[in-house]
Write a protein that holds these residues in place. Structure first.
Motif, mmCIF file in Angstrom:
data_model
loop_
_atom_site.group_PDB
_atom_site.id
_atom_site.type_symbol
_atom_site.label_atom_id
_atom_site.label_comp_id
_atom_site.label_asym_id
_atom_site.label_seq_id
_atom_site.Cartn_x
_atom_site.Cartn_y
_atom_site.Cartn_z
ATOM 1 N N LYS A 24 24.028 16.885 -87.338
ATOM 2 C CA LYS A 24 25.086 17.398 -86.656
ATOM 3 C C LYS A 24 26.029 17.630 -87.906
ATOM 4 C CE LYS A 24 28.775 15.846 -83.481
ATOM 5 N NZ LYS A 24 29.098 14.883 -82.497
ATOM 6 N N VAL A 25 26.697 18.925 -87.973
ATOM 7 C CA VAL A 25 27.872 18.960 -88.610
ATOM 8 C C VAL A 25 29.079 19.572 -88.264
ATOM 9 C CG1 VAL A 25 26.315 19.526 -90.650
ATOM 10 C CG2 VAL A 25 26.720 21.422 -89.382
ATOM 11 N N LEU A 26 29.050 20.239 -87.067
ATOM 12 C CA LEU A 26 30.128 20.705 -86.410
ATOM 13 C C LEU A 26 30.033 20.239 -84.772
ATOM 14 C CD1 LEU A 26 30.952 24.202 -88.037
ATOM 15 C CD2 LEU A 26 32.240 21.854 -88.372
ATOM 16 N N HIS A 27 31.129 20.017 -84.089
ATOM 17 C CA HIS A 27 30.807 19.959 -82.593
ATOM 18 C C HIS A 27 32.036 21.146 -82.059
ATOM 19 C CE1 HIS A 27 31.114 18.244 -78.687
ATOM 20 N NE2 HIS A 27 32.339 18.374 -78.535
ATOM 21 N N VAL A 28 31.593 21.888 -81.077
ATOM 22 C CA VAL A 28 32.205 22.841 -80.380
ATOM 23 C C VAL A 28 32.374 22.514 -79.154
ATOM 24 C CG1 VAL A 28 32.053 25.386 -79.881
ATOM 25 C CG2 VAL A 28 30.837 24.846 -81.707
ATOM 26 N N ASP A 29 33.741 22.459 -78.805
ATOM 27 C CA ASP A 29 34.456 22.106 -77.410
ATOM 28 C C ASP A 29 34.261 23.340 -76.575
ATOM 29 O OD1 ASP A 29 35.504 21.409 -75.285
ATOM 30 O OD2 ASP A 29 37.369 20.274 -76.470
ATOM 31 N N GLY A 30 33.308 23.269 -75.861
ATOM 32 C CA GLY A 30 33.168 24.364 -74.723
ATOM 33 C C GLY A 30 33.814 24.203 -73.528
#
Length: 165
Positions: A24-30
């Motif tokens: 994991k490098v980024l997290h996207v808050d959907g």
């Protein structure tokens, strides 16, 4: 290379952007969907590093990318592109990027001055409903990923609009 799950906006949940090793490098808050079609990109500590949101007053689909709280680019659909959709990542100054190819099927390139700076493809992966983003060395990967997400937002919105008609 980065891996993004296809159709994430129709699911509406959070998801992670992975590197080529599956880390994991980024997290996207959907979950931050609103009338403005906004998503937030976070680093591994949960801090916001970028956001993408639809501009409400625009002649054509336009999404603003903010990196570190500053406006970094606008992603907009070119009005007159026969046979194919084409989007521009309009950055301050002369270094705009163009997204062209089969945008709906996640098989396209991002170019600057005729030189490929990123390639988006599902062909490289065996995992269903995912696609890869290969960013050239020295390019701003966060800007490229945010641009790809903006394109996905625009295409998902357009697809939904056509279904509702």
């Amino acid at each position: 290379m980065y891996v993004i799950r296809e159709k994430f906006f129709s699911i509406g949940d959070d998801f992670d952007v992975l590197d080529e090793h599956g880390s994991k490098v980024l997290h996207v808050d959907g979950k931050v969907f609103s009338a403005r079609d906004k998503v937030v990109i976070e680093d591994l500590t949960g801090a916001e590093v970028a956001s993408v949101h639809r501009q409400l007053v625009a002649m054509r689909p336009t999404y603003e990318i903010r990196i570190g709280g500053e406006k970094a680019a606008e992603v907009r659909k070119n009005l007159f592109t026969p046979f194919r959709d084409k989007f521009t990542i309009d950055v301050p100054g002369p270094d705009d990027l163009t997204m062209k190819g089969d945008l709906l099927d996640h098989e396209y390139v991002i170019e600057r001055d005729g030189r490929d700076v990123a390639t988006v493809s599902k062909r490289w992966l065996t995992v269903r409903d995912t696609y890869a983003v290969q960013v050239a060395e020295g390019e701003n990967a966060l800007l490229i990923i945010a641009g790809v997400l903006a394109l996905d937002l625009a295409l998902t919105r357009e697809e939904k609009k056509h279904k509702d008609e």
